[in-house]
Design a protein around this motif. Structure first.
Motif, PDB file in Angstrom:
ATOM      1  N   VAL A   1       1.967  10.093   5.731  1.00 29.06           N
ATOM      2  CA  VAL A   1       0.878  10.259   4.767  1.00 29.06           C
ATOM      3  C   VAL A   1       0.976   9.195   3.660  1.00 29.06           C
ATOM      4  O   VAL A   1      -0.028   8.595   3.280  1.00 29.06           O
ATOM      5  CB  VAL A   1       0.889  11.684   4.166  1.00 29.06           C
ATOM      6  CG1 VAL A   1      -0.245  11.835   3.157  1.00 29.06           C
ATOM      7  CG2 VAL A   1       0.751  12.716   5.259  1.00 29.06           C
TER       8      VAL A   1
ATOM      9  N   LEU B   1      -2.075   6.512   2.883  1.00 26.90           N
ATOM     10  CA  LEU B   1      -2.769   6.604   1.595  1.00 26.90           C
ATOM     11  C   LEU B   1      -2.450   5.415   0.688  1.00 26.90           C
ATOM     12  O   LEU B   1      -3.333   4.868   0.021  1.00 26.90           O
ATOM     13  CB  LEU B   1      -2.420   7.916   0.892  1.00 26.90           C
ATOM     14  CG  LEU B   1      -2.878   9.190   1.608  1.00 26.90           C
ATOM     15  CD1 LEU B   1      -2.681  10.397   0.705  1.00 26.90           C
ATOM     16  CD2 LEU B   1      -4.335   9.103   2.043  1.00 26.90           C
TER      17      LEU B   1
ATOM     18  N   MET C   1      -4.284   2.242   1.870  1.00 25.49           N
ATOM     19  CA  MET C   1      -5.705   2.251   1.511  1.00 25.49           C
ATOM     20  C   MET C   1      -5.887   2.013   0.016  1.00 25.49           C
ATOM     21  O   MET C   1      -6.744   1.231  -0.409  1.00 25.49           O
ATOM     22  CB  MET C   1      -6.332   3.593   1.921  1.00 25.49           C
ATOM     23  CG  MET C   1      -6.487   3.748   3.426  1.00 25.49           C
ATOM     24  SD  MET C   1      -6.718   5.450   3.964  1.00 25.49           S
ATOM     25  CE  MET C   1      -8.365   5.802   3.428  1.00 25.49           C
ATOM     26  N   LEU C   2      -5.052   2.680  -0.767  1.00 29.59           N
ATOM     27  CA  LEU C   2      -5.155   2.551  -2.216  1.00 29.59           C
ATOM     28  C   LEU C   2      -4.797   1.133  -2.675  1.00 29.59           C
ATOM     29  O   LEU C   2      -5.526   0.518  -3.473  1.00 29.59           O
ATOM     30  CB  LEU C   2      -4.227   3.594  -2.855  1.00 29.59           C
ATOM     31  CG  LEU C   2      -4.131   3.720  -4.366  1.00 29.59           C
ATOM     32  CD1 LEU C   2      -5.502   3.818  -4.984  1.00 29.59           C
ATOM     33  CD2 LEU C   2      -3.321   4.966  -4.715  1.00 29.59           C
TER      34      LEU C   2
ATOM     35  N   VAL D   1      -7.666  -1.327  -1.736  1.00 29.78           N
ATOM     36  CA  VAL D   1      -8.831  -1.289  -2.622  1.00 29.78           C
ATOM     37  C   VAL D   1      -8.497  -1.944  -3.969  1.00 29.78           C
ATOM     38  O   VAL D   1      -9.269  -2.763  -4.484  1.00 29.78           O
ATOM     39  CB  VAL D   1      -9.330   0.154  -2.831  1.00 29.78           C
ATOM     40  CG1 VAL D   1     -10.404   0.213  -3.906  1.00 29.78           C
ATOM     41  CG2 VAL D   1      -9.841   0.728  -1.531  1.00 29.78           C
TER      42      VAL D   1
ATOM     43  N   LEU E   1       3.469  17.264   0.199  1.00 33.85           N
ATOM     44  CA  LEU E   1       2.400  16.752  -0.668  1.00 33.85           C
ATOM     45  C   LEU E   1       2.974  16.243  -1.985  1.00 33.85           C
ATOM     46  O   LEU E   1       2.571  15.194  -2.489  1.00 33.85           O
ATOM     47  CB  LEU E   1       1.360  17.847  -0.924  1.00 33.85           C
ATOM     48  CG  LEU E   1       0.542  18.226   0.314  1.00 33.85           C
ATOM     49  CD1 LEU E   1      -0.306  19.461   0.054  1.00 33.85           C
ATOM     50  CD2 LEU E   1      -0.365  17.061   0.724  1.00 33.85           C
TER      51      LEU E   1
ATOM     52  N   VAL F   1       4.743  12.972  -1.414  1.00 35.59           N
ATOM     53  CA  VAL F   1       3.761  11.898  -1.208  1.00 35.59           C
ATOM     54  C   VAL F   1       3.284  11.393  -2.571  1.00 35.59           C
ATOM     55  O   VAL F   1       3.247  10.185  -2.832  1.00 35.59           O
ATOM     56  CB  VAL F   1       2.564  12.387  -0.373  1.00 35.59           C
ATOM     57  CG1 VAL F   1       1.424  11.377  -0.413  1.00 35.59           C
ATOM     58  CG2 VAL F   1       2.982  12.628   1.070  1.00 35.59           C
ATOM     59  N   ALA F   2       2.961  12.346  -3.452  1.00 37.63           N
ATOM     60  CA  ALA F   2       2.492  11.957  -4.784  1.00 37.63           C
ATOM     61  C   ALA F   2       3.571  11.152  -5.523  1.00 37.63           C
ATOM     62  O   ALA F   2       3.267  10.167  -6.187  1.00 37.63           O
ATOM     63  CB  ALA F   2       2.105  13.198  -5.593  1.00 37.63           C
TER      64      ALA F   2
ATOM     65  N   LEU G   1       3.867   7.559  -3.879  1.00 33.11           N
ATOM     66  CA  LEU G   1       2.687   6.694  -3.890  1.00 33.11           C
ATOM     67  C   LEU G   1       2.775   5.489  -4.834  1.00 33.11           C
ATOM     68  O   LEU G   1       2.442   4.379  -4.418  1.00 33.11           O
ATOM     69  CB  LEU G   1       1.434   7.506  -4.226  1.00 33.11           C
ATOM     70  CG  LEU G   1       0.597   7.986  -3.043  1.00 33.11           C
ATOM     71  CD1 LEU G   1      -0.497   8.912  -3.538  1.00 33.11           C
ATOM     72  CD2 LEU G   1      -0.028   6.820  -2.304  1.00 33.11           C
ATOM     73  N   PRO G   2       3.209   5.667  -6.092  1.00 36.34           N
ATOM     74  CA  PRO G   2       3.185   4.509  -6.997  1.00 36.34           C
ATOM     75  C   PRO G   2       3.949   3.303  -6.446  1.00 36.34           C
ATOM     76  O   PRO G   2       3.402   2.207  -6.358  1.00 36.34           O
ATOM     77  CB  PRO G   2       3.844   5.043  -8.276  1.00 36.34           C
ATOM     78  CG  PRO G   2       3.583   6.493  -8.254  1.00 36.34           C
ATOM     79  CD  PRO G   2       3.609   6.883  -6.803  1.00 36.34           C
TER      80      PRO G   2
ATOM     81  N   PHE H   1      -9.022  -0.494   9.114  1.00 37.37           N
ATOM     82  CA  PHE H   1      -8.100   0.019  10.126  1.00 37.37           C
ATOM     83  C   PHE H   1      -7.868  -0.939  11.282  1.00 37.37           C
ATOM     84  O   PHE H   1      -6.782  -0.963  11.856  1.00 37.37           O
ATOM     85  CB  PHE H   1      -8.577   1.382  10.647  1.00 37.37           C
ATOM     86  CG  PHE H   1      -8.327   2.473   9.643  1.00 37.37           C
ATOM     87  CD1 PHE H   1      -7.037   2.923   9.405  1.00 37.37           C
ATOM     88  CD2 PHE H   1      -9.379   3.033   8.928  1.00 37.37           C
ATOM     89  CE1 PHE H   1      -6.791   3.912   8.467  1.00 37.37           C
ATOM     90  CE2 PHE H   1      -9.141   4.022   7.989  1.00 37.37           C
ATOM     91  CZ  PHE H   1      -7.843   4.455   7.758  1.00 37.37           C
TER      92      PHE H   1
END
Lengths: 282, 287
Positions: free
Chosen positions: A91, A95, A98-99, A102, A150, A153-154, A157-158, A191
């Motif tokens: 995950v 994520l 993608m982040l 962008v 979850l 993952v948070a 992420l950074p 993708f």
């Protein structure tokens, strides 16, 4: 990477090698050797806590005893830790890629810098633990592997987003334009064109994240209390009292749960090294 | 309806941002509120700054704050003072350098719990390998973990042991990026190895130093697991830091007080990390 350009005499090379090997042996190899020899000893011999080769090897029976303890709790913990690690890493990779993509591709704007600032804060600021417990309880995910996944993952992420963002900005935009002209939509572009190009950074992220999730102690301690969904690090921590006088079993446990990170290290040491530094230096 | 489809839509970033906001930012923001309450996780009573007052008034809580600073410095300073010379030594080029670097790095991959348990045994004053080795050369080793004056520093030493690999690695990448000509020119001018180290290596690895300092400070201020496994905050409260107090108050059911500890840690980390990073990355050094 190491430079041997400078003229160093052969004698000097040998002296440096021998001295540094001796120091490293005493300071770093001995503690690991101690873990190994203790794990191979009988109960009474391990109780002396001496750094000696075991008089007879107890590899198999120690291994079996540790695995059987508390109805195969360590086996269950290995399964839990594996599920947790794989789920979190998959995950996070998707994520964060993608982040980061962008953020790297958008032109500077107030929204973009706000998002960047919030994400970067996560690299520094310690997580608020009790409110997270409260939140997990409120949505019914406290003491569950999905809940911990979850949260991790948070927390991951950074760092991963920073790596992906830096990497995406090295990929020429012309590639995006070419794909768009060929009719690729945003999802297709990411993708099937961009994500495969991120392969090398993805491998780095996978390795760093999986080692850190597998070795994590703090968050399972808070978010997965109890014996139901125990992870390998919690098992080791919990076995301490039970194995109080059975150092051979405790160290066999340490040895066992060090195997997965060790295998990672042997297979990917160069990548771990480059990833850690590129992440650290940005 | 004209629909402008942005190629790099924020919708693409939304899942990551949403998860991060929900599981990291929301708890962080609510922690400011809950730190002002007596809290049972289901009900709360607003008590103003009482939790923070408790931290300042109760000696063992304020000691934990002081210990947190001591621990952060006691882990950060050696990582820099050992890491940079070690990195310069490792890139100076000799046959065993690569192997030495890998071995030093290896503890990074072993779990903190495993390291903590191992060193608790090695630091045992009667049976431990460390004091036995010291005894063999005629030194009476101290009680590493049961001496209140020493316990926190003993854990910090283990922290340095396990973290020196990453610090050295960061310094190595800083040292190899220095153009070789600088060293050659200095050698031609008659500068010895020591002079070259202080005049070239130290100033030109400043970005790497900044990284190590910040990472070590943040890590030290947030420390919990190694201390918890090795001493449990003891003997007494001698090695308690904010991280262990937060956990103790949490398990004791003082959720508001625990969260206040988190807020204090948050403020300290932010107040130190931000100016330090500004200070250290402010100017590039030229020769």
């Amino acid at each position: 990477m190491s430079r041997r350009a400078r003229p160093a005499g052969r004698g000097r090379d040998v002296v440096k090698s021998i001295v540094s090997l001796a120091v490293v042996l005493v300071l770093f190899v001995v503690p690991f050797a101690f873990i190994v020899v203790t794990a191979l000893k009988s109960r009474s011999e391990s109780a002396e806590l001496r750094f000696t080769w075991p008089s007879e090897l107890h590899l198999i029976d120690n291994l079996v005893t540790v695995l059987e303890t508390r109805q195969y709790m360590l086996v269950r913990a290995f399964i839990n830790s594996t599920v947790l690690t794989v789920a979190t890493v998959v995950v996070v990779v998707v994520l964060a890629a993608m982040l980061g993509y962008v953020l790297a591709r958008r032109h500077p704007s107030r929204v973009r810098s706000a998002i960047s600032a919030i994400i970067l804060a996560g690299l520094i600021v310690p997580a608020a633990i009790v409110p997270t417990v409260w939140l997990l309880q409120a949505i019914g995910l406290y003491r569950t592997i999905p809940g911990l996944t979850l949260v991790l993952v948070a927390y991951g992420l950074p760092f991963c987003t920073v790596l992906y963002r830096a990497f995406v900005s090295t990929i020429p935009r012309e590639l995006d334009e070419a794909a768009m002209i060929d009719g690729a939509g945003p999802a297709r572009l990411f993708f099937s064109v961009i994500f495969p190009l991120l392969r090398s950074i993805t491998i780095t992220v996978v390795i760093i994240q999986s080692v850190s999730v597998f070795n994590d102690f703090l968050h399972p301690l808070y978010y997965l209390p109890g014996n139901e969904n125990v992870t390998v690090q919690l098992t080791l921590y919990n076995f301490q009292s039970q194995f109080n006088t059975q150092w051979n079993l405790l160290f066999m446990n340490i040895l066992l749960i060090t195997v997965p990170p060790l295998v990672m290290f042997i297979l990917f040491s160069r990548r771990i090294v480059s990833g850690m530094t590129s992440g650290a230096l940005k | 309806m004209v629909r402008i489809r942005h190629q790099y839509s924020y919708w693409f970033a939304a899942p990551g941002i949403a998860l991060y906001l929900f599981f990291f930012v929301v708890p962080s923001l609510t922690s400011f509120f809950f730190s002002l309450t007596r809290w049972s996780l289901t009900e709360w009573t607003f008590i103003g700054l009482d939790n923070f007052r408790a931290f300042l008034d109760e000696p063992f809580l304020s000691k934990a704050i002081a210990n947190t600073f001591v621990y952060a410095l006691a882990t950060m300073v050696p990582k820099v003072l050992i890491g940079l010379p070690l990195a310069a030594f490792l890139v100076s080029g000799f046959r065993a350098a690569g192997f030495v670097r890998s071995v030093i790095f290896f503890p990074t991959l072993v779990s903190t719990v495993g390291i903590g348990i191992t060193f608790r045994v090695l630091m045992n004053p009667t049976y431990g390998l460390i004091d036995q080795a010291l005894g063999a050369v005629g030194i009476r080793g101290p009680e590493w973990l049961s001496d209140p004056d020493l316990a926190l520093l003993s854990v910090a030493a283990v922290d340095v042991w396990s973290g020196i690999g990453i610090a050295t690695l960061i310094f190595v990448s800083g040292v190899v990026s220095i153009p070789q000509q600088y060293f050659e020119a200095a050698t031609v001018d008659g500068a010895g190895a020591l002079r070259r180290f202080f005049a070239i290596t130290v100033p030109l690895t400043r970005p790497a130093t900044a990284t190590v300092v910040i990472l070590a400070l943040i890590g030290g201020l947030r420390a919990f697991d190694l201390i918890w496994v090795m001493t449990g905050g003891g003997p007494g409260f001698a090695s308690d830091v904010l991280g262990s107090v937060i956990f103790k108050q949490y398990t004791a059911g003082f959720y508001g007080l625990s969260t206040a500890g988190n807020v204090i840690m948050f403020v300290i980390v932010a107040a130190i990390a931000y100016p330090v990073s500004r200070l250290l990355t402010r100017r590039e050094v030229d020769l």
